[in-house]
Design a protein around this motif. Structure first.
Motif, mmCIF file in Angstrom:
data_model
loop_
_atom_site.group_PDB
_atom_site.id
_atom_site.type_symbol
_atom_site.label_atom_id
_atom_site.label_comp_id
_atom_site.label_asym_id
_atom_site.label_seq_id
_atom_site.Cartn_x
_atom_site.Cartn_y
_atom_site.Cartn_z
ATOM 1 N N HIS A 143 15.497 4.726 -3.136
ATOM 2 C CA HIS A 143 14.441 5.734 -3.083
ATOM 3 C C HIS A 143 15.009 6.993 -2.419
ATOM 4 O O HIS A 143 14.834 7.224 -1.223
ATOM 5 C CB HIS A 143 13.234 5.209 -2.311
ATOM 6 N N THR A 160 2.621 -3.505 7.577
ATOM 7 C CA THR A 160 2.660 -4.767 6.848
ATOM 8 C C THR A 160 2.641 -5.918 7.838
ATOM 9 O O THR A 160 3.309 -5.871 8.874
ATOM 10 C CB THR A 160 3.905 -4.882 5.947
ATOM 11 N N PHE A 194 6.860 2.842 -2.259
ATOM 12 C CA PHE A 194 6.084 3.467 -3.328
ATOM 13 C C PHE A 194 4.820 4.130 -2.785
ATOM 14 O O PHE A 194 4.355 5.131 -3.320
ATOM 15 C CB PHE A 194 5.721 2.410 -4.374
ATOM 16 N N VAL A 195 4.288 3.570 -1.688
ATOM 17 C CA VAL A 195 3.103 4.157 -1.068
ATOM 18 C C VAL A 195 3.451 5.443 -0.333
ATOM 19 O O VAL A 195 2.817 6.493 -0.525
ATOM 20 C CB VAL A 195 2.423 3.152 -0.107
ATOM 21 N N ASN A 255 2.550 -6.990 1.128
ATOM 22 C CA ASN A 255 3.859 -6.978 0.481
ATOM 23 C C ASN A 255 4.670 -5.796 0.991
ATOM 24 O O ASN A 255 4.416 -4.649 0.596
ATOM 25 C CB ASN A 255 3.697 -6.885 -1.044
ATOM 26 N N LEU A 303 7.530 -4.749 0.273
ATOM 27 C CA LEU A 303 8.333 -4.066 -0.739
ATOM 28 C C LEU A 303 7.540 -2.997 -1.472
ATOM 29 O O LEU A 303 8.116 -2.204 -2.227
ATOM 30 C CB LEU A 303 8.899 -5.085 -1.726
ATOM 31 N N SER A 304 6.228 -2.957 -1.256
ATOM 32 C CA SER A 304 5.419 -1.906 -1.881
ATOM 33 C C SER A 304 5.390 -0.632 -1.046
ATOM 34 O O SER A 304 4.962 0.421 -1.524
ATOM 35 C CB SER A 304 3.988 -2.405 -2.097
ATOM 36 N N ASP A 323 9.898 -12.042 2.058
ATOM 37 C CA ASP A 323 10.346 -11.245 0.918
ATOM 38 C C ASP A 323 11.614 -10.440 1.187
ATOM 39 O O ASP A 323 12.533 -10.452 0.357
ATOM 40 C CB ASP A 323 9.216 -10.308 0.466
ATOM 41 N N THR A 359 -0.638 -3.601 4.144
ATOM 42 C CA THR A 359 -0.200 -4.257 2.923
ATOM 43 C C THR A 359 0.426 -5.599 3.258
ATOM 44 O O THR A 359 1.071 -5.749 4.300
ATOM 45 C CB THR A 359 0.821 -3.395 2.148
#
Length: 309
Positions: free
Chosen positions: A262, A205, A240-241, A234, A236-237, A111, A232
């Motif tokens: 961000h 990750t 946000f976490v 992913n 790319l999350s 990703d 995780t």
């Protein structure tokens, strides 16, 4: 199934067909020898072998001239066609024109690499090879080389510590690491050491491209163990976490550079010598002479240089 006898054909000297073409065309042993850049005795020997092989004189003397036999005249156009096909097949390569490509190119990349490299690659290919359809296959990192070996994909990009002799790697770049956290929720030293990060809760990750246990090995070498409280698939999350939770993530630079939007997060480089991740582009040896694979390889290298300049 082949329609000829390999064993019988192997006993033949196919160079004699080249000699036959020259002899019939020149109607002279001397001139045929000059055409093939060999001595006259060598050409005379070739004519003798042709006569023995075919059971025919091939050339006979009529006055001062040498004249091809009926058998030689019948064979000549077929031999000339065969030689032309052999030359086209083995000596000449059709010029590759990316503008004329009409096919699909399958590849795998994780990703972060897709987010970093695919925009530039697609833009370049749309301009230079508009008929090429690029397809990124959703294959886990540990299965990508299997897909490459099976011919399901033609290229894989990522971190591949275990390659075989059939794989052709090209190093794209070496990624360092950094830690990501929300300074409003977590206090991290400006230059954190492994011991500083080991005391903090981590999010991890397994698909960031850092290979199994690379980050953990660094902590283990210091006699430490980090506290992974969230996993995780992913990467790319992760921003946000950590934006909402007091967690730290240790990630490759190729991933953290995607988190620039961000503004409430802090990214601190970790110049630890052991945390370096080689990222390679891998193709299969069977495609070493494939002009399309070479073309996509060069375009990817150009995009990588532009992104990581």
């Amino acid at each position: 199934m082949a329609d000829f006898d390999h064993t019988a054909l192997r006993r033949l000297d196919l160079n004699l067909l080249v000699a036959l073409d020259a002899l019939v065309a020149e109607r002279s042993v001397t001139r045929a020898a000059a055409r093939l850049c060999v001595g006259q005795p060598a050409m005379s020997h070739a004519l003798a072998r042709l006569r023995e092989w075919l059971g025919d004189d091939i050339l006979y003397r009529e006055g001062a001239a040498m004249v091809p036999t009926a058998r030689a005249q019948a064979l000549a156009p077929r031999v000339r066609q065969w030689l032309a096909e052999a030359q086209a097949m083995t000596l000449s390569e059709t010029a590759f024109d990316p503008q004329r490509v009409q096919e699909r190119f399958d590849l795998c990349l994780n990703d972060p690499l897709e987010a970093l490299l695919l925009p530039g690659l697609v833009a370049a290919l749309r301009q230079k090879a508009p008929g090429l359809s690029l397809s990124v296959r959703p294959v886990p990192a540990w299965q990508q080389l299997e897909q490459l070996d099976a011919g399901e994909i033609r290229m894989a990009l990522g971190h591949f510590p275990r390659l075989r002799s059939v794989h052709e790697p090209v190093l794209l770049f070496r990624s360092g690491f950094g830690c990501v956290y929300n300074p409003a929720l977590l206090k991290v030293p400006a230059r954190p050491r492994p011991a500083d990060l080991a005391r903090l809760p981590h999010i991890h990750t397994s698909y960031a491209g850092d290979g199994p246990g690379l980050v953990d090995k660094v902590f283990q070498q210091q006699g430490l163990k980090r506290q992974v409280v969230a996993h995780t698939a992913n990467p790319l999350s992760i921003p946000f976490v950590v934006k909402q939770s007091p967690l730290v993530a240790v990630l490759p630079d190729m991933l953290t550079r995607l988190f620039g939007s961000h503004a409430d997060l802090r990214i601190v480089p970790l110049p630890w010598r052991a945390l370096v991740l080689p990222i390679s582009m891998v193709t299969h040896r069977r495609d070493a002479s494939d002009p399309l694979v070479r073309f996509v390889t060069q375009e990817l290298l150009a995009v990588t240089r532009a992104v990581f300049a």
